[in-house]
Write a protein that holds these residues in place. Sequence first.
Motif, PDB file in Angstrom:
ATOM      1  N   GLN A  15     -20.451  -7.828  40.300  1.00  0.00           N
ATOM      2  CA  GLN A  15     -20.188  -6.699  41.200  1.00  0.00           C
ATOM      3  C   GLN A  15     -20.705  -6.985  42.604  1.00  0.00           C
ATOM      4  O   GLN A  15     -20.093  -6.590  43.590  1.00  0.00           O
ATOM      5  N   ILE A  16     -21.842  -7.672  42.689  1.00  0.00           N
ATOM      6  CA  ILE A  16     -22.360  -8.036  44.008  1.00  0.00           C
ATOM      7  C   ILE A  16     -21.401  -9.015  44.691  1.00  0.00           C
ATOM      8  O   ILE A  16     -21.095  -8.898  45.891  1.00  0.00           O
ATOM      9  N   ALA A 105     -12.346  -8.897  38.242  1.00  0.00           N
ATOM     10  CA  ALA A 105     -12.554  -8.358  36.898  1.00  0.00           C
ATOM     11  C   ALA A 105     -13.777  -7.460  36.812  1.00  0.00           C
ATOM     12  O   ALA A 105     -13.861  -6.607  35.922  1.00  0.00           O
ATOM     13  N   ALA A 106     -14.727  -7.618  37.728  1.00  0.00           N
ATOM     14  CA  ALA A 106     -15.941  -6.805  37.701  1.00  0.00           C
ATOM     15  C   ALA A 106     -15.693  -5.383  38.184  1.00  0.00           C
ATOM     16  O   ALA A 106     -16.485  -4.489  37.878  1.00  0.00           O
ATOM     17  N   GLU A 128     -12.152  -5.292  31.254  1.00  0.00           N
ATOM     18  CA  GLU A 128     -12.529  -4.080  31.995  1.00  0.00           C
ATOM     19  C   GLU A 128     -13.977  -4.210  32.425  1.00  0.00           C
ATOM     20  O   GLU A 128     -14.870  -4.291  31.581  1.00  0.00           O
ATOM     21  N   GLY A 129     -14.192  -4.248  33.720  1.00  0.00           N
ATOM     22  CA  GLY A 129     -15.562  -4.322  34.222  1.00  0.00           C
ATOM     23  C   GLY A 129     -16.320  -5.510  33.683  1.00  0.00           C
ATOM     24  O   GLY A 129     -17.474  -5.365  33.252  1.00  0.00           O
ATOM     25  N   SER A 130     -15.720  -6.684  33.653  1.00  0.00           N
ATOM     26  CA  SER A 130     -16.295  -7.949  33.195  1.00  0.00           C
ATOM     27  C   SER A 130     -16.415  -8.049  31.673  1.00  0.00           C
ATOM     28  O   SER A 130     -16.840  -9.087  31.168  1.00  0.00           O
ATOM     29  N   ASN A 150      -6.328   0.294  38.418  1.00  0.00           N
ATOM     30  CA  ASN A 150      -7.455   1.182  38.739  1.00  0.00           C
ATOM     31  C   ASN A 150      -8.586   0.421  39.426  1.00  0.00           C
ATOM     32  O   ASN A 150      -9.710   0.323  38.911  1.00  0.00           O
ATOM     33  N   LEU A 151      -8.297  -0.112  40.586  1.00  0.00           N
ATOM     34  CA  LEU A 151      -9.300  -0.862  41.343  1.00  0.00           C
ATOM     35  C   LEU A 151     -10.490   0.034  41.686  1.00  0.00           C
ATOM     36  O   LEU A 151     -10.322   1.194  42.085  1.00  0.00           O
ATOM     37  N   PHE A 152     -11.686  -0.499  41.518  1.00  0.00           N
ATOM     38  CA  PHE A 152     -12.954   0.203  41.757  1.00  0.00           C
ATOM     39  C   PHE A 152     -13.118   1.403  40.815  1.00  0.00           C
ATOM     40  O   PHE A 152     -13.741   2.405  41.183  1.00  0.00           O
ATOM     41  N   PHE A 153     -12.578   1.303  39.603  1.00  0.00           N
ATOM     42  CA  PHE A 153     -12.706   2.428  38.666  1.00  0.00           C
ATOM     43  C   PHE A 153     -14.165   2.651  38.270  1.00  0.00           C
ATOM     44  O   PHE A 153     -14.566   3.781  37.947  1.00  0.00           O
TER      45      PHE A 153
END
Length: 685
Positions: A15-16, A105-106, A128-130, A150-153
Amino acid sequence: MLNVIQLLPDSIANQIAAGEVVQRPASVVKELLENSVDAKAKSVQVIVREAGRNLIQIVDDGVGMTETDARMSFERHATSKIRSSDDLFRIRTMGFRGEALASIAAVAQIEMRTRRAEEELGTLIRIEGSDIKAQEAISCLPGTNLLIKNLFFNVPARRNFLKSNSVEMRHIIDEFQRVALANPEVAFSLFHNDQEIYNLPAGKLSRRIVDMFGKSYREQLNFCEEQTPYVTVHGYIGKPESAKKARNEQFFFVNNRFIKHNYLHHAVVGAYEGTLPEGSHPFYVLFIDIDPSHIDINIHPTKTEIKFDDERSVYAIMMAAVRKAVGLYNLSPSLDFDSDVNFLAGVRPKPVSTDVNVNRNGNADSKSATSGPGSARPISPSWASGATQQPANERTSLRNESLDKAAGSSFDIPRKADHKPSVNNWQTLYEGVAGNASPSPGPVAQPVEKGDWLGPAKPAPAITEPPTAESEPITLGSRANQLQVSLESPEQDVPVLVDDDNIVQIQNRYLLAPIKSGMLLIDQRRAHERILYDQFHASLTKRNGASQQLLFPKTITLMPVDFQLALDLRDDLTNLGFEFDELGANTFVIRGVPALIMGENEEELFANLLAQLRADTGRLKLDRIESMARSLARRSAMRYVNRLSTTERKALVNQLFASANPSYTPTGEPVTVVLSLDKIAGLFR
């Protein structure tokens, strides 16, 4: 003591990294398009919904991946292009750091289908979210199909900071254009909400430019090329007359990678040798091929900025290449012995045979002509240079015009050629100059509106007789006369005009008016910009802009990015006075324009306003009303560099001093300059 330092989990580290790589939906489009190009795809399709918030889909026919490669591609720093540290200095592909897919992917939900042509089954991966949710074998077409949903979900704060759909879509189109221009041999298509925006077949670079920007660019493209052992430059440049005020159609590519480089842009503009209008930028698409060991492309997270180990050499080669193209295609002004096209607009033309100095052999005078392509300069009209070459009847005509020139040639651009000068009222030019006589009330003393450039001279007041009602001059009221202040007093800072009947126009660009402390010089175009800005700002604020309906509606086809901008600003454009309706893909029909700016080409005005707004949006941090008022005022004021009658000059000064800030334009440029008596006297020392 307890240890406090620990390694971050991979999900947080991704995410960073996503904060640098994935700034907005356009960042995802850029990274995935570059991956498709690296995969040797011949056709790439981009499908976007809600400007990338809900869906970004990239479909290519590249080489695809095996099951192991598909799984490894989502790991951090996983790459197929770097094997040793020496490879960092030989990079010719787009993506190489192995952070793109892991970062995407994160912060999104990803579904990837990929298959190599020689394999029967492909691979499906859902993340989803890595977190990997599924991995299985499926039947699919060769190549890779990536869906980003859903980018930045899982990062609501980042999602809330996204701009409106039209703004985000403009950024996506910008990234799409850059990749498509860099790879004309690849077919690209772009769809937004099931509407086709671009469908670009594979072909040559020239065709890609025309397909992307419109058929009007076909006439202005000129090939540019320069080869040296150190660097090779090739591409296309535009003609000077097609240059635009907004700087958004300039493209540099180094080893097929889009970059931004102000130093090289300066080289291109300098190569045009002063043929560009002030503040304009030429169109160009230029490619630089150089050994990767001479550049550093990893100095910026988005890789749009690079460094050369010898920038001066690249600058010189770039300028030489563009200058050669400018001369080869005769883009710079040249001498024309059959017409007067090289003279400035508004200058009194002479017969065809006397446009330039020509000797008895028909050759150009050495002072006017130059040898070598591209080295000609614009001709400065000079009546003295060709006087001896003129026939007797023309010399007589010029003598008759001498009084007109003495009165106004040094101040105003002369009248049109079809308006013959009149010398019937030449006596009025000298009345009052020496204080000897007053003009008679007859017809001779009346000012000629079309030809009296300085206006009638003010008669000297009689000394022996007191003034009467009949002998006193009549002064028309003006807001400027009500400003009873003077620069000579420390508490008064607004100049008061001594006589607004004697406002002189200089070269159709400046106004000169006498004040108590000297002379007041007014920039005519900037004065109009300040006046129009106040009017447009009031129309936008009060939502009551007047519209002038067109007798024949005009149809205009825009670039997709400008089309999206017009849809986003439709309410504000309507408040200004524009009335337009959609007429298909990227096409509007204009039915009305603001009543304040009648007399212009409606299609050009509308397109130029959108281009100016697009440029200001990226450069200035202004609210929408302020940006629109500034942009339209600046764009509309360009046409006010023309001749004004005495009444128009007074009205302009009147409206200027009625403004809340008559001394500066909305962008802070000075409108007026005071020439004090001391400063004027110092010029003669």
